[in-house]
Design an enzyme around this catalytic site. Structure first.
Site, PDB file in Angstrom:
ATOM      1  N   GLY A 165      38.696  44.896  35.428  1.00 28.45           N
ATOM      2  CA  GLY A 165      37.339  45.301  35.814  1.00 28.45           C
ATOM      3  C   GLY A 165      36.837  44.483  36.978  1.00 28.45           C
ATOM      4  N   ASN A 166      35.565  44.565  37.250  1.00 32.06           N
ATOM      5  CA  ASN A 166      34.966  43.728  38.290  1.00 32.06           C
ATOM      6  C   ASN A 166      33.555  43.336  37.868  1.00 32.06           C
ATOM      7  OD1 ASN A 166      33.018  45.774  39.374  1.00 32.06           O
ATOM      8  ND2 ASN A 166      34.924  46.872  39.825  1.00 32.06           N
TER       9      ASN A 166
END
Ligand SMILES: Cc1cc2nc3c(=O)[nH]c(=O)nc-3n(C[C@H](O)[C@H](O)[C@H](O)COP(=O)(O)O)c2cc1C
Length: 426
Positions: free
Chosen positions: A222-223
């Site tokens: 993810g980020n």
């Protein structure tokens, strides 16, 4: 509608299998005519299985039906993709040396669309350009190829436009009612009614948050995107009177009231939702942080830590460039639509942030690019932001900073100004 889909012998022939699917799933009856060279890239079996019709590239097959005459007369639309340099030349000079070129000569009244793909040098060669000119002067629609990575390591104009873009352009040419390139969104996606304001009557799609790319049922890549800026943009567009659809990837904040929310998880889901939403959007703002890569393999079961086998190595594959696809789709369909991208940039010894951002704007060809200077301000998760808005039309870069709502209001003001520049108010 009865469609003849001619396929030329270019590397992009494999993409045309998706185009064929789009046509058949929309209920069209498609006969595929690959050239001899095309069958070296994608076999006849693929075209037969996907179209449900026998496939040939010779006028001497099924001679009793005089195939090229029948196909030319019956076709209500002919699409050629990829149109090779050779096919453009053969069509422009009226050659009739295989089933596809014969069928093109027989197609008296039906619309014909050709989607070229080749290396930039071949596309820009005066011979090819003259052939394109000739074909266009005869009423044939020849799409501009997209720009980007070509077969080798080089890039430039010459890429086949994405199948969705060709699909939409072809149906628009044939005057067919617009059919969404993807399955219809659920009824709950119908955008809500809007208040008065500079964007009244317009439909705005905003993407927000960070995509998550699964590794196994419990883990993902993810980020740090919180979704705050995208949510603030959706609220500002709503307050400016627009009907708003929010394509929400993972967000730390709730969506604003009065907008419709389409939840997405991965970059591929976001791509599908964005291309679908594009069909009825006047403005698209791509503020989501989209993963550039996803794991090449997703395990169906949790990846276990084991002493008897080596630790896993994660291989990544590149995700599609959604912003560029949106621009290509819009341009191929000649749709009036303002597309806004977001970028996080850093400067280095070779150029400052604005140099890199300007290059990115040229590459992506969106109308506005909102640029965060990474490293100068912390952007992810903060309540404030500081951006520069660049315009493809070339006007002065505009700075905006403050709360994410302040920045959103500045971006929406700029969008309103760009729209009124293009379409003066009645
Ligand atoms: C690997 C490979 C990729 C090719 N890609 C293209 C292409 O993208 N566009 C093109 O015009 N020709 C391309 N060619 C050349 C065509 O295959 C060649 O001109 C052929 O004669 C075209 O035949 P057709 O127009 O009957 O399909 C490629 C050839 C090879 C071997």
């Amino acid at each position: 509608m009865r469609i003849v889909l001619g396929v030329g012998g270019g590397i992009a022939a494999y993409k045309v299998a998706s185009l064929l699917r789009l046509f058949t799933e929309a209920g069209h009856d498609v006969t595929v005519i690959p050239t001899e060279a095309a069958t070296r890239f994608v076999g006849v079996a693929t075209w037969e299985a996907l179209s449900g019709h026998p496939v040939s590239n010779s006028v001497f097959d099924e001679v009793h039906t005089v195939n090229h005459v029948r196909l030319g007369h019956e076709a209500e639309l002919i699409v050629v993709a990829p149109a090779t340099a050779d096919l453009l030349a053969r069509a422009a000079t009226g050659q009739a040396n295989d089933l596809l070129s014969n069928t093109l000569l027989m197609a008296g009244g039906c619309p014909v669309l050709m989607a070229p793909a080749m290396h930039t040098e071949m596309w820009q060669h005066p011979a090819t350009q003259a052939n394109v000119e000739t074909l266009r002067s005869r009423g044939i629609t020849v799409l501009e190829p997209a720009s980007g990575r070509l077969t080798g390591s080089d890039s430039g104009p010459g890429r086949l436009p994405e199948p969705e873009a060709i699909f939409e352009a072809a149906l628009a040419l044939a005057g067919a009612p617009p059919v969404p390139a993807t399955a219809p969104l659920p009824a709950s996606d119908a955008v809500l009614s809007s208040a008065p304001g500079p964007l009244a009557g317009l439909t705005v799609t905003v993407s927000a948050g960070g995509t998550r790319e699964p590794l196994d049922p419990v883990r993902f890549l993810g980020n740090r995107s919180s979704g705050k800026q995208g949510v603030a943009l959706a609220a500002a567009a709503r307050d400016a009177g627009a009907k708003v659809r929010l394509l929400a990837a993972h967000m730390d904040v709730p969506p604003p009231s009065g907008v419709n929310v389409v939840n997405v998880e991965t970059a591929l889901e976001l791509r599908k939702a964005a291309l679908h939403a594009a069909a009825d959007s006047d403005v698209i703002i791509m503020a989501a942080a989209v993963a550039d890569f996803r794991p090449a393999d997703v395990s169906g079961t949790k990846i276990k830590k084991r002493d008897d086998v080596a630790d896993p190595v994660i291989s990544l594959v590149r995700n599609p460039d959604i912003l560029r696809e949106l621009v290509e789709t819009r341009d191929a369909a000649s749709r009036r639509q303002l597309i806004v991208g977001f970028a996080a940039e850093t400067g280095d010894a070779d150029g400052d942030v604005l140099d890199y951002a300007a290059a990115k704007l040229r590459r992506k060809a969106c109308d506005l690019l909102v640029v965060n200077h990474v490293g100068q301000d912390k952007v992810f998760g903060e309540d404030t932001n500081s951006v520069v808005i660049l315009s493809r039309a070339g006007s002065e870069p505009q700075e905006a900073s403050g709360s994410k709502s302040d920045v959103a209001a500045a971006v929406i003001d700029r969008i309103s100004a760009e729209l009124s520049r293009v379409v003066p108010p009645a």
